[in-house]
Design a protein around this motif. Structure first.
Motif, mmCIF file in Angstrom:
data_model
loop_
_atom_site.group_PDB
_atom_site.id
_atom_site.type_symbol
_atom_site.label_atom_id
_atom_site.label_comp_id
_atom_site.label_asym_id
_atom_site.label_seq_id
_atom_site.Cartn_x
_atom_site.Cartn_y
_atom_site.Cartn_z
ATOM 1 N N TYR A 175 -24.432 -7.346 -26.037
ATOM 2 C CA TYR A 175 -22.890 -6.732 -24.580
ATOM 3 C C TYR A 175 -23.944 -7.479 -23.396
ATOM 4 O O TYR A 175 -23.542 -7.351 -22.193
ATOM 5 C CB TYR A 175 -22.518 -5.455 -24.932
ATOM 6 N N ASP A 176 -25.375 -7.452 -23.458
ATOM 7 C CA ASP A 176 -26.138 -7.522 -22.385
ATOM 8 C C ASP A 176 -27.027 -8.880 -22.165
ATOM 9 O O ASP A 176 -28.101 -8.840 -21.008
ATOM 10 C CB ASP A 176 -27.418 -6.099 -22.745
ATOM 11 N N THR A 177 -26.258 -9.625 -22.889
ATOM 12 C CA THR A 177 -27.073 -10.883 -22.478
ATOM 13 C C THR A 177 -25.770 -12.066 -21.996
ATOM 14 O O THR A 177 -24.355 -11.903 -22.600
ATOM 15 C CB THR A 177 -27.615 -12.051 -23.594
ATOM 16 N N GLY A 178 -25.797 -12.863 -21.153
ATOM 17 C CA GLY A 178 -24.863 -13.985 -20.502
ATOM 18 C C GLY A 178 -25.120 -15.374 -21.627
ATOM 19 O O GLY A 178 -24.688 -15.483 -22.115
ATOM 20 N N TYR A 179 -24.527 -16.170 -20.775
ATOM 21 C CA TYR A 179 -24.439 -17.577 -21.235
ATOM 22 C C TYR A 179 -25.345 -18.128 -21.851
ATOM 23 O O TYR A 179 -26.425 -18.122 -20.975
ATOM 24 C CB TYR A 179 -23.814 -18.234 -20.065
ATOM 25 N N ILE A 180 -25.604 -18.635 -22.807
ATOM 26 C CA ILE A 180 -26.751 -18.734 -24.325
ATOM 27 C C ILE A 180 -26.976 -20.349 -24.012
ATOM 28 O O ILE A 180 -25.457 -21.620 -24.114
ATOM 29 C CB ILE A 180 -26.299 -19.317 -25.829
ATOM 30 N N SER A 181 -27.776 -21.082 -23.256
ATOM 31 C CA SER A 181 -28.455 -22.074 -23.427
ATOM 32 C C SER A 181 -29.597 -22.891 -24.092
ATOM 33 O O SER A 181 -29.860 -22.088 -24.340
ATOM 34 C CB SER A 181 -28.183 -23.194 -21.643
ATOM 35 N N VAL A 182 -29.579 -24.164 -24.197
ATOM 36 C CA VAL A 182 -30.190 -24.727 -25.480
ATOM 37 C C VAL A 182 -31.576 -25.399 -24.036
ATOM 38 O O VAL A 182 -30.455 -26.732 -24.128
ATOM 39 C CB VAL A 182 -29.715 -25.094 -26.338
ATOM 40 N N TRP A 183 -32.715 -25.457 -24.674
ATOM 41 C CA TRP A 183 -33.503 -26.162 -23.357
ATOM 42 C C TRP A 183 -34.376 -27.602 -24.019
ATOM 43 O O TRP A 183 -35.175 -26.315 -25.432
ATOM 44 C CB TRP A 183 -33.933 -25.472 -22.644
ATOM 45 N N LYS A 184 -34.992 -28.247 -23.883
ATOM 46 C CA LYS A 184 -36.461 -29.152 -24.439
ATOM 47 C C LYS A 184 -36.394 -30.099 -23.116
ATOM 48 O O LYS A 184 -36.062 -30.961 -22.280
ATOM 49 C CB LYS A 184 -35.670 -30.483 -25.409
ATOM 50 N N ASP A 185 -38.228 -29.928 -22.731
ATOM 51 C CA ASP A 185 -39.046 -30.569 -22.277
ATOM 52 C C ASP A 185 -38.416 -29.994 -21.035
ATOM 53 O O ASP A 185 -38.635 -30.836 -19.774
ATOM 54 C CB ASP A 185 -38.952 -31.425 -22.110
ATOM 55 N N GLY A 186 -37.701 -28.599 -21.034
ATOM 56 C CA GLY A 186 -37.766 -28.439 -19.240
ATOM 57 C C GLY A 186 -36.368 -28.719 -18.488
ATOM 58 O O GLY A 186 -35.854 -28.792 -17.515
ATOM 59 N N GLN A 187 -35.540 -29.319 -19.535
ATOM 60 C CA GLN A 187 -33.708 -29.981 -19.833
ATOM 61 C C GLN A 187 -33.326 -29.196 -19.958
ATOM 62 O O GLN A 187 -33.440 -28.812 -21.270
ATOM 63 C CB GLN A 187 -34.437 -31.512 -20.135
ATOM 64 N N GLU A 188 -31.769 -29.518 -20.014
ATOM 65 C CA GLU A 188 -30.915 -28.038 -20.410
ATOM 66 C C GLU A 188 -30.429 -29.712 -20.908
ATOM 67 O O GLU A 188 -29.524 -30.609 -20.754
ATOM 68 C CB GLU A 188 -30.105 -27.460 -19.839
ATOM 69 N N LEU A 189 -30.105 -29.476 -22.639
ATOM 70 C CA LEU A 189 -28.881 -29.891 -23.481
ATOM 71 C C LEU A 189 -27.709 -29.694 -23.613
ATOM 72 O O LEU A 189 -27.466 -28.325 -23.441
ATOM 73 C CB LEU A 189 -29.982 -29.738 -25.005
ATOM 74 N N GLY A 190 -27.542 -30.528 -23.630
ATOM 75 C CA GLY A 190 -25.757 -30.547 -23.232
ATOM 76 C C GLY A 190 -25.017 -30.782 -25.060
ATOM 77 O O GLY A 190 -25.863 -30.941 -25.888
ATOM 78 N N CYS A 191 -24.233 -29.865 -25.253
ATOM 79 C CA CYS A 191 -22.867 -29.480 -26.157
ATOM 80 C C CYS A 191 -23.418 -31.425 -26.886
ATOM 81 O O CYS A 191 -22.326 -32.145 -26.362
ATOM 82 C CB CYS A 191 -21.881 -29.162 -26.577
ATOM 83 N N GLY A 192 -23.074 -31.212 -28.566
ATOM 84 C CA GLY A 192 -23.390 -32.211 -29.258
ATOM 85 C C GLY A 192 -24.977 -33.384 -28.895
ATOM 86 O O GLY A 192 -25.254 -34.165 -29.831
#
Length: 87
Positions: free
Chosen positions: A62-79
């Motif tokens: 309840y206390d966290t927002g959108y979850i993102s995934v990162w590699k080498d300073g770049q946000e990864l896209g779905c898939g």
């Protein structure tokens, strides 16, 4: 505050990292690692984590927002690296 969790694929197979509630999938090759992160509104916020047959699922609490995934300073896209034969 940013909540971060390092995920490493120490297996010899492709591993899925799945984030909810957006139902996003990311696939790690053996030896690959990523950082899963989310904005947290409170100290003590955490991810809820579930292990499944193909990998790991991250749920926000309840206390966290959108979850993102990162590699080498770049946000990864779905898939990211999704196998062709995956549903």
């Amino acid at each position: 505050m940013i909540l971060r969790q390092l995920v490493c694929n120490n297996s010899d197979q492709l591993m899925m990292v799945f984030t909810e509630p957006e139902a996003q999938d990311f696939w790690l090759k053996p030896g690959e690692e990523v950082t899963v992160q989310a904005e947290a509104s409170k100290v003590g916020a955490q991810f809820e984590i579930s292990f499944v047959g193909e990998g790991i699922v991250f749920f926000p609490d309840y206390d966290t927002g959108y979850i993102s995934v990162w590699k080498d300073g770049q946000e990864l896209g779905c898939g990211y690296q999704r196998p062709e034969n995956w549903p």
